[in-house]
Scaffold this motif. Sequence first.
Motif, PDB file in Angstrom:
ATOM      1  N   GLY A   9       5.003  10.790   0.393  1.00  0.00           N
ATOM      2  CA  GLY A   9       5.722  10.683   1.419  1.00  0.00           C
ATOM      3  C   GLY A   9       5.169  10.031   2.816  1.00  0.00           C
ATOM      4  O   GLY A   9       5.410   9.862   4.181  1.00  0.00           O
ATOM      5  N   ARG A  10       3.815  10.561   2.932  1.00  0.00           N
ATOM      6  CA  ARG A  10       2.547   9.542   4.238  1.00  0.00           C
ATOM      7  C   ARG A  10       2.002   8.326   2.984  1.00  0.00           C
ATOM      8  O   ARG A  10       1.539   8.550   2.107  1.00  0.00           O
ATOM      9  CB  ARG A  10       1.393  10.760   4.255  1.00  0.00           C
ATOM     10  N   TYR A  11       1.617   7.583   4.495  1.00  0.00           N
ATOM     11  CA  TYR A  11       0.458   6.791   3.607  1.00  0.00           C
ATOM     12  C   TYR A  11      -0.530   7.144   4.859  1.00  0.00           C
ATOM     13  O   TYR A  11      -1.091   7.782   5.583  1.00  0.00           O
ATOM     14  CB  TYR A  11       1.498   4.881   4.890  1.00  0.00           C
ATOM     15  N   THR A  12      -1.690   7.124   4.194  1.00  0.00           N
ATOM     16  CA  THR A  12      -3.643   7.317   4.152  1.00  0.00           C
ATOM     17  C   THR A  12      -3.823   6.713   4.090  1.00  0.00           C
ATOM     18  O   THR A  12      -3.943   5.544   3.125  1.00  0.00           O
ATOM     19  CB  THR A  12      -3.078   8.858   3.648  1.00  0.00           C
ATOM     20  N   MET A  71      12.096   3.140  -3.608  1.00  0.00           N
ATOM     21  CA  MET A  71      10.489   2.864  -4.162  1.00  0.00           C
ATOM     22  C   MET A  71       9.940   1.483  -3.800  1.00  0.00           C
ATOM     23  O   MET A  71       9.155   0.951  -3.675  1.00  0.00           O
ATOM     24  CB  MET A  71      10.639   3.246  -5.477  1.00  0.00           C
ATOM     25  N   LYS A  72      11.200   0.713  -3.912  1.00  0.00           N
ATOM     26  CA  LYS A  72      11.067  -0.563  -3.501  1.00  0.00           C
ATOM     27  C   LYS A  72      10.288  -0.641  -2.152  1.00  0.00           C
ATOM     28  O   LYS A  72       9.541  -1.913  -1.602  1.00  0.00           O
ATOM     29  CB  LYS A  72      12.585  -1.755  -3.384  1.00  0.00           C
ATOM     30  N   LEU A  73      11.016  -0.141  -0.384  1.00  0.00           N
ATOM     31  CA  LEU A  73      11.218  -0.321   0.506  1.00  0.00           C
ATOM     32  C   LEU A  73       9.221   0.226   0.462  1.00  0.00           C
ATOM     33  O   LEU A  73       8.248  -0.099   1.206  1.00  0.00           O
ATOM     34  CB  LEU A  73      11.881   0.755   1.080  1.00  0.00           C
ATOM     35  N   VAL A  74       8.945   1.184  -0.108  1.00  0.00           N
ATOM     36  CA  VAL A  74       7.617   2.105  -0.173  1.00  0.00           C
ATOM     37  C   VAL A  74       6.036   0.675  -0.413  1.00  0.00           C
ATOM     38  O   VAL A  74       4.946  -0.013   0.143  1.00  0.00           O
ATOM     39  CB  VAL A  74       7.212   2.995  -0.343  1.00  0.00           C
ATOM     40  N   SER A  75       7.184  -0.107  -2.279  1.00  0.00           N
ATOM     41  CA  SER A  75       5.522  -1.038  -2.522  1.00  0.00           C
ATOM     42  C   SER A  75       5.555  -2.659  -1.669  1.00  0.00           C
ATOM     43  O   SER A  75       4.605  -2.914  -0.848  1.00  0.00           O
ATOM     44  CB  SER A  75       6.635  -1.711  -3.578  1.00  0.00           C
ATOM     45  N   ARG A  76       6.441  -2.512  -1.168  1.00  0.00           N
ATOM     46  CA  ARG A  76       6.851  -4.017   0.377  1.00  0.00           C
ATOM     47  C   ARG A  76       5.448  -3.412   1.378  1.00  0.00           C
ATOM     48  O   ARG A  76       5.228  -4.345   1.543  1.00  0.00           O
ATOM     49  CB  ARG A  76       7.876  -4.317   0.519  1.00  0.00           C
ATOM     50  N   GLU A  77       6.098  -2.512   1.708  1.00  0.00           N
ATOM     51  CA  GLU A  77       5.005  -1.516   3.000  1.00  0.00           C
ATOM     52  C   GLU A  77       3.692  -1.324   2.473  1.00  0.00           C
ATOM     53  O   GLU A  77       3.421  -2.490   3.297  1.00  0.00           O
ATOM     54  CB  GLU A  77       5.461  -0.490   3.661  1.00  0.00           C
ATOM     55  N   MET A  79       2.269  -2.743   0.248  1.00  0.00           N
ATOM     56  CA  MET A  79       1.374  -4.345   0.392  1.00  0.00           C
ATOM     57  C   MET A  79       1.489  -5.677   1.752  1.00  0.00           C
ATOM     58  O   MET A  79       0.609  -5.740   1.786  1.00  0.00           O
ATOM     59  CB  MET A  79       2.922  -5.519  -0.348  1.00  0.00           C
ATOM     60  N   ARG A  80       2.431  -5.183   2.817  1.00  0.00           N
ATOM     61  CA  ARG A  80       2.336  -5.696   3.879  1.00  0.00           C
ATOM     62  C   ARG A  80       0.695  -4.390   4.558  1.00  0.00           C
ATOM     63  O   ARG A  80      -0.186  -5.985   4.603  1.00  0.00           O
ATOM     64  CB  ARG A  80       3.061  -5.141   4.572  1.00  0.00           C
ATOM     65  N   ARG A  81       0.930  -3.548   4.613  1.00  0.00           N
ATOM     66  CA  ARG A  81      -0.537  -3.014   4.799  1.00  0.00           C
ATOM     67  C   ARG A  81      -1.971  -3.234   4.361  1.00  0.00           C
ATOM     68  O   ARG A  81      -2.739  -3.821   5.446  1.00  0.00           O
ATOM     69  CB  ARG A  81      -0.228  -1.777   4.946  1.00  0.00           C
ATOM     70  N   ASN A  82      -1.703  -3.253   3.306  1.00  0.00           N
ATOM     71  CA  ASN A  82      -2.600  -4.306   2.265  1.00  0.00           C
ATOM     72  C   ASN A  82      -3.414  -5.358   1.982  1.00  0.00           C
ATOM     73  O   ASN A  82      -3.935  -6.243   1.522  1.00  0.00           O
ATOM     74  CB  ASN A  82      -2.883  -3.538   0.504  1.00  0.00           C
ATOM     75  N   ASN A  83      -2.173  -6.346   2.789  1.00  0.00           N
ATOM     76  CA  ASN A  83      -2.097  -8.133   2.933  1.00  0.00           C
ATOM     77  C   ASN A  83      -2.410  -8.326   1.593  1.00  0.00           C
ATOM     78  O   ASN A  83      -3.601  -9.546   0.684  1.00  0.00           O
ATOM     79  CB  ASN A  83      -3.392  -7.791   3.582  1.00  0.00           C
ATOM     80  N   LEU A  84      -1.460  -7.390   0.356  1.00  0.00           N
ATOM     81  CA  LEU A  84      -1.619  -8.068  -0.431  1.00  0.00           C
ATOM     82  C   LEU A  84      -0.368  -9.603  -1.105  1.00  0.00           C
ATOM     83  O   LEU A  84       0.575  -9.242  -1.330  1.00  0.00           O
ATOM     84  CB  LEU A  84      -1.657  -7.181  -1.900  1.00  0.00           C
ATOM     85  N   SER A  85      -0.496 -10.187  -2.028  1.00  0.00           N
ATOM     86  CA  SER A  85      -0.269 -11.702  -2.198  1.00  0.00           C
ATOM     87  C   SER A  85      -0.875 -11.536  -3.933  1.00  0.00           C
ATOM     88  O   SER A  85       0.373 -12.083  -4.418  1.00  0.00           O
ATOM     89  CB  SER A  85      -0.611 -12.885  -1.508  1.00  0.00           C
ATOM     90  N   ARG A  86      -1.318 -11.457  -4.049  1.00  0.00           N
ATOM     91  CA  ARG A  86      -2.388 -11.302  -5.856  1.00  0.00           C
ATOM     92  C   ARG A  86      -2.852 -10.189  -5.959  1.00  0.00           C
ATOM     93  O   ARG A  86      -3.798  -9.480  -6.339  1.00  0.00           O
ATOM     94  CB  ARG A  86      -2.714 -12.377  -6.244  1.00  0.00           C
ATOM     95  N   PRO A 111       8.535  16.540  -7.466  1.00  0.00           N
ATOM     96  CA  PRO A 111       7.730  15.595  -8.404  1.00  0.00           C
ATOM     97  C   PRO A 111       7.331  15.065  -6.989  1.00  0.00           C
ATOM     98  O   PRO A 111       7.536  14.483  -6.296  1.00  0.00           O
ATOM     99  CB  PRO A 111       8.897  14.949  -8.566  1.00  0.00           C
ATOM    100  N   ALA A 112       6.082  14.559  -7.581  1.00  0.00           N
ATOM    101  CA  ALA A 112       4.506  14.250  -6.317  1.00  0.00           C
ATOM    102  C   ALA A 112       4.665  12.491  -7.249  1.00  0.00           C
ATOM    103  O   ALA A 112       4.244  12.118  -7.825  1.00  0.00           O
ATOM    104  CB  ALA A 112       3.292  14.504  -6.840  1.00  0.00           C
ATOM    105  N   LEU A 113       4.610  11.968  -5.768  1.00  0.00           N
ATOM    106  CA  LEU A 113       4.111  10.429  -6.100  1.00  0.00           C
ATOM    107  C   LEU A 113       2.582   9.952  -5.175  1.00  0.00           C
ATOM    108  O   LEU A 113       2.863  11.034  -4.436  1.00  0.00           O
ATOM    109  CB  LEU A 113       5.181   9.905  -5.946  1.00  0.00           C
ATOM    110  N   VAL A 114       2.751   9.174  -5.587  1.00  0.00           N
ATOM    111  CA  VAL A 114       1.010   8.779  -5.383  1.00  0.00           C
ATOM    112  C   VAL A 114       1.296   6.838  -5.772  1.00  0.00           C
ATOM    113  O   VAL A 114       2.405   6.110  -7.325  1.00  0.00           O
ATOM    114  CB  VAL A 114       0.027   9.200  -6.485  1.00  0.00           C
ATOM    115  N   MET A 115       1.714   5.868  -4.533  1.00  0.00           N
ATOM    116  CA  MET A 115       1.626   4.532  -4.538  1.00  0.00           C
ATOM    117  C   MET A 115       0.327   4.381  -3.898  1.00  0.00           C
ATOM    118  O   MET A 115      -0.124   4.378  -2.591  1.00  0.00           O
ATOM    119  CB  MET A 115       2.631   4.581  -4.146  1.00  0.00           C
ATOM    120  N   THR A 116      -0.609   3.115  -4.925  1.00  0.00           N
ATOM    121  CA  THR A 116      -1.527   2.759  -4.505  1.00  0.00           C
ATOM    122  C   THR A 116      -1.157   0.709  -5.087  1.00  0.00           C
ATOM    123  O   THR A 116      -0.769   0.412  -5.480  1.00  0.00           O
ATOM    124  CB  THR A 116      -2.998   2.854  -5.162  1.00  0.00           C
ATOM    125  N   THR A 117      -2.746   0.456  -4.280  1.00  0.00           N
ATOM    126  CA  THR A 117      -2.420  -1.462  -4.412  1.00  0.00           C
ATOM    127  C   THR A 117      -3.616  -1.944  -4.896  1.00  0.00           C
ATOM    128  O   THR A 117      -4.715  -0.885  -4.549  1.00  0.00           O
ATOM    129  CB  THR A 117      -2.396  -2.360  -3.139  1.00  0.00           C
TER     130      THR A 117
END
Length: 288
Positions: A9-12, A71-77, A79-86, A111-117
Amino acid sequence: MPRQAYVNGRYTPHNDAAVHIEDRGYQFADGVYEVVPVYNGILVDEEPHLDRLERSLRELQIEMPMSRAAMKLVSRELMRRNNLSRGFVYMQITRGVAPRDHKFPTKPTAPALVMTTRQMKPHSAEALEKGVKVITLRDIRWERCDIKSVSLLPNVLGKQAAAEAGAYEAWQIDDEDNITEGTSANAWIVTDSDTVVTRHANNGILNGITRMALLDLIEKEGFTLEERPFSVEEARAAREAFVTSSSSFVMPVTQIDDKPVGNGHPGLLTMKLRETYIAYMNSLKEAG
């Protein structure tokens, strides 16, 4: 801005991201993961990846921590925060935090959720020009490889054996001496009759999303396809071989153990399929 992660639930900042020591993913590998490739700013085959994620969760009786739309919104956010294009969006979901006990917690856990790029490294020009080597070894994994579980120790050992042998990948062999798949990629061969062969999807392999996309492309291109087991002997006698995965796309294999595949160079059909798959990814951007 430093690289960001999303944790429960938090960006860090990525370097500060952490989970509880009694998270069941850490204690028991009681969780699943998914990796969605990003190509030219587009999440490639996002829906099939999320379908597989939800299926893996159902098999382990773990609830989705949020809706698919969220989940889609978090993925895109991310990507935006990490300037990910590939690169890749990595998502891991575990049963959550509970006192250490093998059976499921008696009290409901979130359930615990972790997302990274992660950025994608360009494929080696030498690998594409000369192809890559794979080794073969016994498949020692559990019997539910169709679940994308975070329990990957046999895969880790196989990948390490490949690295120590100077190989790109290790192809795993079942009790009938048939190849199941690589430690992190699906295995394919091309016969002398131009037939593309890959093992059928069952509990013995992870049904790769790149694999499924390529199956559709093979059908559209009119190539002959067989989904069936193939032996180490057949693979070594094949005219061409390759692997597919979200990170490899379609990567030519030109050596199995110490034996060259075909003429020892990337096959024409293999490289055609690679071009077709890359064109498919580029078309997603145009349609996106």
